[in-house]
Design a protein around this motif. Sequence first.
Motif, PDB file in Angstrom:
ATOM      1  N   LYS A 166      57.251  41.510  15.002  1.00 42.54           N
ATOM      2  CA  LYS A 166      56.099  40.632  14.822  1.00 42.54           C
ATOM      3  C   LYS A 166      55.301  41.031  13.590  1.00 42.54           C
ATOM      4  CE  LYS A 166      53.191  43.222  18.104  1.00 42.54           C
ATOM      5  NZ  LYS A 166      52.309  43.102  19.295  1.00 42.54           N
ATOM      6  N   VAL A 167      54.424  40.114  13.159  1.00 42.31           N
ATOM      7  CA  VAL A 167      53.565  40.337  11.990  1.00 42.31           C
ATOM      8  C   VAL A 167      52.119  40.189  12.427  1.00 42.31           C
ATOM      9  CG1 VAL A 167      52.906  39.508   9.696  1.00 42.31           C
ATOM     10  CG2 VAL A 167      55.319  39.486  10.399  1.00 42.31           C
ATOM     11  N   GLU A 168      51.294  41.176  12.106  1.00 41.95           N
ATOM     12  CA  GLU A 168      49.876  41.140  12.451  1.00 41.95           C
ATOM     13  C   GLU A 168      49.035  41.324  11.193  1.00 41.95           C
ATOM     14  OE1 GLU A 168      50.282  43.171  16.909  1.00 41.95           O
ATOM     15  OE2 GLU A 168      49.379  44.291  15.258  1.00 41.95           O
ATOM     16  N   VAL A 169      47.822  40.752  11.205  1.00 41.90           N
ATOM     17  CA  VAL A 169      46.865  40.957  10.122  1.00 41.90           C
ATOM     18  C   VAL A 169      45.980  42.135  10.512  1.00 41.90           C
ATOM     19  CG1 VAL A 169      45.084  39.923   8.674  1.00 41.90           C
ATOM     20  CG2 VAL A 169      46.882  38.477   9.670  1.00 41.90           C
ATOM     21  N   HIS A 170      45.947  43.172   9.656  1.00 40.18           N
ATOM     22  CA  HIS A 170      45.180  44.382   9.958  1.00 40.18           C
ATOM     23  C   HIS A 170      44.143  44.645   8.869  1.00 40.18           C
ATOM     24  CE1 HIS A 170      47.612  46.648  13.196  1.00 40.18           C
ATOM     25  NE2 HIS A 170      47.971  45.378  13.221  1.00 40.18           N
ATOM     26  N   GLU A 171      43.158  45.459   9.221  1.00 39.18           N
ATOM     27  CA  GLU A 171      42.176  45.931   8.248  1.00 39.18           C
ATOM     28  C   GLU A 171      41.965  47.418   8.425  1.00 39.18           C
ATOM     29  OE1 GLU A 171      38.245  44.384   8.795  1.00 39.18           O
ATOM     30  OE2 GLU A 171      38.320  44.544  10.982  1.00 39.18           O
ATOM     31  N   MET A 172      41.602  48.070   7.317  1.00 40.35           N
ATOM     32  CA  MET A 172      41.263  49.499   7.364  1.00 40.35           C
ATOM     33  C   MET A 172      39.787  49.639   7.020  1.00 40.35           C
ATOM     34  SD  MET A 172      44.587  51.444   5.726  1.00 40.35           S
ATOM     35  CE  MET A 172      44.021  53.037   6.345  1.00 40.35           C
ATOM     36  N   ARG A 173      39.063  50.359   7.886  1.00 34.63           N
ATOM     37  CA  ARG A 173      37.628  50.542   7.670  1.00 34.63           C
ATOM     38  C   ARG A 173      37.244  51.997   7.931  1.00 34.63           C
ATOM     39  NH1 ARG A 173      34.166  45.461  10.192  1.00 34.63           N
ATOM     40  NH2 ARG A 173      34.816  43.900   8.648  1.00 34.63           N
ATOM     41  N   LEU A 174      36.215  52.441   7.215  1.00 36.89           N
ATOM     42  CA  LEU A 174      35.709  53.794   7.397  1.00 36.89           C
ATOM     43  C   LEU A 174      34.754  53.793   8.581  1.00 36.89           C
ATOM     44  CD1 LEU A 174      36.006  56.549   6.011  1.00 36.89           C
ATOM     45  CD2 LEU A 174      33.899  56.050   4.767  1.00 36.89           C
ATOM     46  N   ASP A 175      35.107  54.545   9.626  1.00 36.62           N
ATOM     47  CA  ASP A 175      34.274  54.675  10.825  1.00 36.62           C
ATOM     48  C   ASP A 175      33.716  56.088  10.837  1.00 36.62           C
ATOM     49  OD1 ASP A 175      33.055  54.604  13.259  1.00 36.62           O
ATOM     50  OD2 ASP A 175      34.885  54.254  14.434  1.00 36.62           O
TER      51      ASP A 175
END
Length: 312
Positions: free
Chosen positions: A227-236
């Motif tokens: 499958k293909v997913e839309v992801h994001e990377m964020r500084l937590d």
Amino acid sequence: MTSSRLGALAAALVAFSSPALAHVTFETGQTTPNSTYKAILRIPHGCAGKPTLKVRVRIPEGIVAVKPMPKAGWKLETAKGAYVRAYEVHGEAVSEGVTDIVWTGSLDDAHYDEFVFQARFTDAYQPGATVYFPVVQECGGAVEEWTQVPAAGEDPHSLKSPAPGVRIAAAPGAAPAAMKAGSLTLDQPWSRATPGGAKVGGGYLRITNTGTAPDRLTGGSFPLASKVEVHEMRLDGDIMRMKPVEGGLEIKPGATVELKPGGLHLMFVDLKEPLKEGQTVKGTLTFEKAGSVEVEYTVRGMGGAAPAEHKH
């Protein structure tokens, strides 16, 4: 070292090296789309000890403007036919041409020779593809058929009688053409090579909305992943975290969104095999308004960066 040991070593070296040297191959194994290619076909031996009397080359669809070179002492013949579709060559539509080349003469089994023709590779083939030319040697009752084409992911060196191939490479400095899908422009999809055993990969591109209404990227498909997913990377705090984009990624009117390493990106989940540098893989992206759009990812090195933006 004794003479018997030297003889055994020499025999082992011959046995090891013969398969690689025995195949019919092209001297230059690479070209670019929409370019003229000088094909130098190398015939290293005859058939089961018999001299080669005839060399036949089949021209694949999408290869046009074929001009074989006459060869001293050999009779040259060509067969012509209609192409499946017309191709543009120097501003003119070409719908038929040479489909087969035949040289007839004699080449002793102990000798090596080259057979030459010129051809134009059209845009039917894109970077990452390999074009195979079936070749048949006739030797007066014996035949060598160099016609085997590897299946997807198969090593051509493992084949007994592989057809000689020409790999298509990107022209220096060339950038893939942008794709249109409704009011969206999709620019330069690419990915990175993955190590063996990796279960995820990343997909990257630029998406521009030239319309007056927003659209939303919700996912897609990739043949080498489940499958293909839309992801994001964020500084937590002090920790960089990655998570799916809930509800999909909005592309606002007039906006350009770039999916890139370290930020928003596509995640190819549960890879079935590693992504390899130089490979091109077709997939789809799904948008709320534009629907399903076919894209083709160019796989770059593990540390690869986005292709340079094409400027006019």
